[in-house]
Write an enzyme that holds these catalytic residues in place. Sequence first.
Site, PDB file in Angstrom:
ATOM      1  N   ARG A   1       0.854  -1.198   0.000  1.00  0.00           N
ATOM      2  CA  ARG A   1       0.000   0.000   0.000  1.00  0.00           C
ATOM      3  C   ARG A   1       0.885   1.242   0.000  1.00  0.00           C
ATOM      4  NH1 ARG A   1      -1.737   1.409   4.638  1.00  0.00           N
ATOM      5  NH2 ARG A   1      -2.648  -0.574   5.234  1.00  0.00           N
TER       6      ARG A   1
ATOM      7  N   TYR B   1     -15.655  18.366 -14.228  1.00  0.00           N
ATOM      8  CA  TYR B   1     -16.194  17.016 -14.428  1.00  0.00           C
ATOM      9  C   TYR B   1     -17.357  16.745 -13.450  1.00  0.00           C
ATOM     10  CZ  TYR B   1     -16.088  11.888 -14.481  1.00  0.00           C
ATOM     11  OH  TYR B   1     -16.413  10.568 -14.573  1.00  0.00           O
TER      12      TYR B   1
ATOM     13  N   ASP C   1      -7.276  19.733 -12.914  1.00  0.00           N
ATOM     14  CA  ASP C   1      -7.587  18.452 -13.545  1.00  0.00           C
ATOM     15  C   ASP C   1      -7.186  18.613 -15.012  1.00  0.00           C
ATOM     16  OD1 ASP C   1      -8.787  16.335 -14.879  1.00  0.00           O
ATOM     17  OD2 ASP C   1     -10.553  16.295 -13.575  1.00  0.00           O
TER      18      ASP C   1
ATOM     19  N   LYS D   1      -8.250   8.028 -19.279  1.00  0.00           N
ATOM     20  CA  LYS D   1      -8.503   8.672 -20.575  1.00  0.00           C
ATOM     21  C   LYS D   1      -7.228   8.666 -21.440  1.00  0.00           C
ATOM     22  CE  LYS D   1     -12.337   9.258 -18.358  1.00  0.00           C
ATOM     23  NZ  LYS D   1     -12.653  10.444 -17.582  1.00  0.00           N
TER      24      LYS D   1
HETATM   25  C1  LIG Z   1     -13.189  10.706 -16.344  1.00  0.00           C
HETATM   26  C2  LIG Z   1     -12.787  11.957 -15.675  1.00  0.00           C
HETATM   27  C3  LIG Z   1     -12.589  11.999 -14.292  1.00  0.00           C
HETATM   28  C4  LIG Z   1     -12.836  10.803 -13.394  1.00  0.00           C
HETATM   29  O1  LIG Z   1     -11.909   9.801 -13.618  1.00  0.00           O
HETATM   30  P1  LIG Z   1     -12.192   8.232 -13.360  1.00  0.00           P
HETATM   31  O2  LIG Z   1     -10.931   7.600 -13.803  1.00  0.00           O
HETATM   32  O3  LIG Z   1     -13.393   7.881 -14.178  1.00  0.00           O
HETATM   33  O4  LIG Z   1     -12.478   8.082 -11.913  1.00  0.00           O
HETATM   34  C5  LIG Z   1     -12.168  13.197 -13.748  1.00  0.00           C
HETATM   35  N1  LIG Z   1     -11.960  14.289 -14.497  1.00  0.00           N
HETATM   36  C6  LIG Z   1     -12.162  14.285 -15.825  1.00  0.00           C
HETATM   37  C7  LIG Z   1     -11.935  15.526 -16.608  1.00  0.00           C
HETATM   38  C8  LIG Z   1     -12.581  13.124 -16.457  1.00  0.00           C
HETATM   39  O5  LIG Z   1     -12.792  13.131 -17.781  1.00  0.00           O
END
Ligand SMILES: *Cc1c(COP(=O)(O)O)cnc(C)c1O
Length: 383
Positions: A46, A98, A170, A195
């Site tokens: 962990r 998001y 983000d 992504k």
């Molecule tokens: C998909 C996404 C998230 C969340 O990520 P997960 O891997 O699905 O938990 C956060 N921010 C953005 C901009 C996203 O496209």
Amino acid sequence: MDYRTRILHTGKDRDPHTGASSIPICQASTFAQDDPLVFGQYEYARGSNPTRDALEHTVAVLEGGSHGFAFSSGMAAISSVLLLLKTGDHIVVGEDVYGGTYRVLTKLFNRWGLRHTFADISTADRVRAVIEPETKAIFVETPSNPTLKITDLAGIVEVAREKGLLTIIDNTFMSPFLQRPIELGFDTVIHSATKFLGGHSDLIAGVVAVKDKELAHRLKAIQNTFGAILGPQDSWLLMRGIKTLAARMEVQQRGAMKIASWLSGNPLIARVYYPGLETHPGREVHERQASGPGAVVSFELLTVEAAHAFMRSVTLPLLAVSLGGVESILSYPATMSHASVPPGERQARGITDSLVRLSVGLEDPDDLIADFGQALKKAAGGR
Ligand SMILES: *Cc1c(COP(=O)(O)O)cnc(C)c1O
């Protein structure tokens, strides 16, 4: 060295013990110690694991930070970063982040007394206007999801430095190949690695990069304590995806540019959102802080019915939640990514029921254009 070279030759890109061309998957939960009083580099997985370690090192290199962290999802990464704050603190958040970020702040962290204000923070003056005495952090996404609205990152950094605030971005939509906020003065960069970083729609993961050593130390403690870590198999898969990030982004972005231009000249399309278009608001700011417009294009059809018919008639893109894969993905923010944002608020942010979001993959853009052409015709005929 060029960025393309640096992200491949990270210093932890091969196995130090065997010379293997990829870091082995170290599937172990614990590590034997020679001495009960003096622990070796690895202790319990962990805390750290050699495979995750190599990935975390890569993430730091990708973003130009000093430390990287890998989490079990983008939301785990976001939530772990928010744990840097405490009850009574206030956070300023870009109004079109998001949907999951909106949800975690309004449904979960609010219960623990972390207060938030969602606002248009696209300029330094707008940020200043929403700062409160208890504000401790600013959270931004640019280009935003799904309307690709641009926020001036230098403006955020300016206000944050004035007031001593933590800056969080983000950076999922751009990937570090196109935008590296730490180089612009940001403290904390988050990705849903699900992504573009992973890039193959076969993995859920989140990563964080920071430059400041003390901040890294606090995040490391949160990661180990909260425990939302990425396992070794997925760490390996994510490193594998990252190796082709630059190549994928370049081709996908070129396709997106071609498709966005085609869409903007099409009479069956009401509106196109893409930072590569001359007409996109904030384009100049975007070009100052990122090296390209990316591979996500949102567009509005003439009616809600046409949008539904279009999504039902396309054959090439995956009609799905998510983005950033090698295959094109078409999604419907109203029922997918932004379903948790109340309808009134959605409308106010331009996320209408006739808006669709396209993540352009590696297909030939002309094939995608032909498919969209036939689907638009069907959608228009059905009205
Ligand atoms: C998909 C996404 C998230 C969340 O990520 P997960 O891997 O699905 O938990 C956060 N921010 C953005 C901009 C996203 O496209």
